[in-house]
Design an enzyme around this catalytic site. Sequence first.
Site, PDB file in Angstrom:
ATOM      1  N   LEU A  10       0.754  -1.078  -0.067  1.00  0.00           N
ATOM      2  CA  LEU A  10       0.158   0.057  -0.100  1.00  0.00           C
ATOM      3  C   LEU A  10       0.749   1.261   0.136  1.00  0.00           C
ATOM      4  CD1 LEU A  10      -2.859  -1.083   2.636  1.00  0.00           C
ATOM      5  CD2 LEU A  10      -2.910  -0.969   0.128  1.00  0.00           C
ATOM      6  N   GLY A  13       4.515   5.005   4.766  1.00  0.00           N
ATOM      7  CA  GLY A  13       4.049   6.068   5.862  1.00  0.00           C
ATOM      8  C   GLY A  13       5.116   6.516   6.727  1.00  0.00           C
ATOM      9  N   PHE A  15       6.232   5.341   9.701  1.00  0.00           N
ATOM     10  CA  PHE A  15       6.961   4.561  10.284  1.00  0.00           C
ATOM     11  C   PHE A  15       7.587   3.226   9.317  1.00  0.00           C
ATOM     12  CE2 PHE A  15       4.156   6.106  13.722  1.00  0.00           C
ATOM     13  CZ  PHE A  15       5.144   6.681  14.438  1.00  0.00           C
ATOM     14  N   GLY A  16       6.980   3.216   8.200  1.00  0.00           N
ATOM     15  CA  GLY A  16       7.430   2.097   7.536  1.00  0.00           C
ATOM     16  C   GLY A  16       6.290   1.913   6.333  1.00  0.00           C
ATOM     17  N   LEU A  17       6.444   0.479   5.802  1.00  0.00           N
ATOM     18  CA  LEU A  17       5.660  -0.124   4.805  1.00  0.00           C
ATOM     19  C   LEU A  17       4.287  -0.206   5.454  1.00  0.00           C
ATOM     20  CD1 LEU A  17       5.566  -1.140   1.958  1.00  0.00           C
ATOM     21  CD2 LEU A  17       6.533  -3.175   2.878  1.00  0.00           C
ATOM     22  N   ALA A  18       3.162  -0.024   4.566  1.00  0.00           N
ATOM     23  CA  ALA A  18       1.993  -0.698   4.759  1.00  0.00           C
ATOM     24  C   ALA A  18       1.694  -1.601   3.658  1.00  0.00           C
ATOM     25  CB  ALA A  18       0.946   0.482   4.964  1.00  0.00           C
ATOM     26  N   LYS A  33       0.699  -2.236   8.884  1.00  0.00           N
ATOM     27  CA  LYS A  33       1.704  -1.354   9.099  1.00  0.00           C
ATOM     28  C   LYS A  33       2.756  -1.804   9.650  1.00  0.00           C
ATOM     29  CE  LYS A  33       1.219   2.961  10.478  1.00  0.00           C
ATOM     30  NZ  LYS A  33       1.080   4.063  11.351  1.00  0.00           N
ATOM     31  N   ASP A 123      -1.666  15.524  14.294  1.00  0.00           N
ATOM     32  CA  ASP A 123      -1.163  15.460  12.687  1.00  0.00           C
ATOM     33  C   ASP A 123      -2.269  14.999  11.895  1.00  0.00           C
ATOM     34  OD1 ASP A 123       0.658  15.580  10.726  1.00  0.00           O
ATOM     35  OD2 ASP A 123       1.112  13.393  10.804  1.00  0.00           O
TER      36      ASP A 123
END
EC number: 2.7.11.1
Length: 339
Positions: A10, A13, A15-18, A33, A123
Amino acid sequence: MEKYEMVKDLGFGNFGLARLMRNKQTNELVAVKFIDRGYKIDENVAREIINHRALNHPNIVRFKEVVLTPTHLGIVMEYAAGGELFERISSVGRFSEAEARYFFQQLICGVHYLHALQICHRDLKLENTLLDGSPAPRLKICDFGYSKSSVLHSNPKSTVGTPAYIAPEVFCRSEYDGKSVDVWSCGVALYVMLVGAYPFEDPKDPRNFRKTVQKIMAVNYKIPGYVHISEDCRKLLSRIFVANPLHRSTLKEIKSHAWFLKNLPRELKEPAQAIYYQRNVNLINFSPQRVEEIMKIVGEARTIPNLSRPVESLGSDKKDDDEEEYLDANDEEWYDDYA
């Protein structure tokens, strides 16, 4: 992790890969996530998980569970098939006033619920609002990495978030009311939906953060002549974009504003919303995991195991070059003049 199978990536983001994955037992699609084990599993990650788990509202992406792989911590949550609200706006340029109101009403109801639980998001932006796949899309707030609970934490002090959405008081390096900051960010989201641009960015120099901060501090914005919106809408924006948070509209005032109330869907009216504020409803555990189990897994994720054989990588953690930039407490140089 064995109960899930990969469907597709997906994207990246904060923090990392989704990834989109499928529960092999129920066939349910979920978003996961993935965050690298080790130093990345910090206070922000733990806070996101604990805050997210407590939430039960149709305008907030639902948390399901955390899982551990040899290399990553996975946060499993509801999949919103409609993608980001930002993408929807980008594809059409800007929304009509009626369409912008439809999504703004949902955003405000979701944020009001967060604040009722003493959680401020910090945020809020269109990239952190997803849509389900229904013909009349339901908006869902996601990404609680910067959120703070006023019950568990002191008032926010750090400068976090996305520059275009940040309220003036956040740049002052002192404690601020996170709820009022969220209201300002909701106003920015409404403006972007109506205009198709950020209210405090110079379109000719959008990466000039210093200029953006100057315009935010001066509340220097205007609605272009080609954008035709009602006087009620203009007045609402002017009550949100107020430099002094003590004089800024509250969520309660926004929810009673004539523009907000126009064509308000029945499910967003007070009688229908009341069920989500009942204590016994919020105690319902939609996740099969207890807090103790979650924190045990998060604690284990802070260590990187010695692997005797290679494991499948989730891909590079490098973000796209054009990904939105974020501010944190260490990004001080460019707003020194405004502290």
